[in-house]
Design an enzyme around this catalytic site. Structure first.
Site: not given
Length: 145
Positions: A79, A77, A52, A50, A39, A82
């Site tokens: 969002c 996890s 990912e 982010h 991030n 992503c």
């Protein structure tokens, strides 16, 4: 713990060391890391980087067949943004370090045929808990609250 999740955790640590949010990710194809990231919203003044998204950006443009035979590892996890990228590129498998501090769009991913594995790693949980306690305003900004 497998080496790919370890690489994602290293990315999360790097993000934290840079003054950012400790979420890391790697995109893996045929046992090779194509892209890695963390991030970088704070560091880059970005609205979308982010972990990912940074890993996908780092991997560069790839043929559809590569994405469709890859696994995305992420410390937290994913969002909605992503998860949308995961679906857009047809990534079939996501391995998540933890979802206790934040539950993203795992059900959406599963409903669309993505294999989702959650490891519940204490290292990931502790890193996020400490960050959220120390920087609640920054965390809320990151998740759109």
């Amino acid at each position: 713990m497998d080496r790919f999740m370890q690489a994602a955790i290293e990315e999360a640590r790097q993000g934290l060391a840079e003054g950012g949010i400790p979420i890391g990710s790697v995109l893996v194809h045929r046992e090779q890391i194509l892209g890695r990231g963390h991030n970088r919203r704070v560091q880059a003044g970005s609205s979308v980087l982010h972990g990912e998204m940074d890993a996908l950006e780092s991997a560069g443009r790839q043929p559809a067949a590569v994405y469709r035979n890859s696994t995305l590892y992420t410390t937290l996890s994913p969002c909605a943004m992503c998860s949308g990228a995961i679906l857009l590129y047809g990534i079939p498998r996501v391995v998540i370090g933890e979802n206790r501090t934040f539950l993203g769009e795992e059900e959406l991913l599963r409903a669309r045929g993505v294999e989702v594995e959650v490891m519940q790693l204490e290292e990931c949980i502790d890193m996020m808990k400490r960050f959220i306690e120390a920087s609640p305003e920054l965390w809320n900004e990151d998740i759109g609250e």
